[in-house]
Design an enzyme around this catalytic site. Structure first.
Site, PDB file in Angstrom:
ATOM      1  N   ARG A  88      42.453  46.635  41.912  1.00 53.55           N
ATOM      2  CA  ARG A  88      40.375  47.563  41.484  1.00 53.55           C
ATOM      3  C   ARG A  88      40.587  48.481  41.024  1.00 53.55           C
ATOM      4  NH1 ARG A  88      39.328  41.925  40.380  1.00 53.55           N
ATOM      5  NH2 ARG A  88      37.904  42.005  38.359  1.00 53.55           N
TER       6      ARG A  88
ATOM      7  N   ARG B  36      30.813  30.303  36.671  1.00 51.13           N
ATOM      8  CA  ARG B  36      30.710  30.991  37.766  1.00 51.13           C
ATOM      9  C   ARG B  36      28.926  31.734  37.587  1.00 51.13           C
ATOM     10  NH1 ARG B  36      36.395  34.424  38.877  1.00 51.13           N
ATOM     11  NH2 ARG B  36      34.394  36.174  38.583  1.00 51.13           N
TER      12      ARG B  36
END
Ligand code: ADP
Ligand code: ADP
Ligand code: ZN
Length: 218
Positions: free
Chosen positions: A88, A160
């Site tokens: 990332r 989430r």
């Protein structure tokens, strides 16, 4: 076959990675899933990761890189893997390249699942996740057979905490700043393939398998 999934949070990386893993018989490795499993298990790693994740920020490179490099040395990774959510950042990508180089190896494909930010916001609001096995669903686009229950392992599905709209905006900013440059990194390495992630999930998968070819008997 060693594959990386690139794309914004909610682009469909996990959904496609699971399908790739199944078709080609390689493990699906999601750094987000590993962090969430550690949080659930109350480990030191989980404690370190949680505050960053809750804020929509990235877990520091040092922790993440060590965890991932250990994981890909396990026996089930010998014939390849599909990485979902790693790398990332540029330092993460460089560490992976170096570690593979040292073994005379390299990434075969980096697949960018391209989806504009507007579509991401709707996708995340409807995403439901299984914290048991990492499967994700969408209340509209990919519903489970029984509402609120995971098809794969029967656990309860959740929204989430980091999929709430505010945190999603923060995660998109982080994506544009830190992760998007990887598209160029893998383009230069000659392994980038971009697919249109706005299409139906089966169509996206067809586009991906057209790139990967029929390597299942490798
Ligand atoms: P999504 O699939 O929606 O992109 P992930 O499950 O991949 O979300 O990641 C959730 C969170 O876990 C990220 O917002 C980040 O805090 C942390 N995380 C996952 N992978 C990495 C990574 N490679 N580097 C740093 N942080 C990560
Ligand atoms: P990522 O791993 O990139 O964060 P997910 O695979 O979890 O993304 O997908 C994000 C949400 O969008 C999930 O609710 C998923 O069911 C849904 N989704 C995935 N692919 C598509 C698609 N092609 N069209 C519509 N919704 C999708
Ligand atoms: Zn499950």
């Amino acid at each position: 076959m060693k594959i990386i999934m690139l794309g914004a949070p909610g682009a469909g990386k996990g959904t496609q990675a699971k399908k790739i893993a199944q078709k080609y018989g390689i493990p699906h490795i999601s750094t987000g899933d590993i962090f969430r499993a550690n949080i659930k298990g109350g480990t030191e790693l989980g404690k370190k990761a949680k505050s960053y994740m809750d804020q929509g920020m990235l877990v520091p490179d040092a922790v993440t890189i060590e965890m991932l490099l250990n994981r890909i040395q396990e026996a089930d990774c010998r014939d390849g893997y599909v990485l979902d959510g790693f790398p990332r950042t540029i330092p993460q990508a460089e560490s992976l390249t170096e570690a593979l180089n040292a073994m005379g190896d390299a990434i075969d494909y980096a697949i960018d699942v391209a989806v504009p930010d507007e579509a991401i916001i709707t996708r995340m609001a409807g995403r439901r996740a299984c914290l048991g096995c990492g499967a994700t669903y969408h209340i509209q686009y990919n519903p489970p057979k029984q509402e609120g229950v995971c098809d794969v392992c029967g656990q309860e599905l959740v929204l989430r905490d980091d999929d709430k709209a505010e945190t999603v905006k923060k995660r998109l900013d982080v994506y544009h700043q830190q992760t998007q440059p990887l598209i160029d990194y893998y383009k230069k390495a000659g392994v980038l393939a971009a697919v249109d992630g706005t299409r139906d999930l089966e169509e996206v998968f067809q586009e991906i398998t057209a790139v990967l070819g029929d390597a299942s008997c490798q």
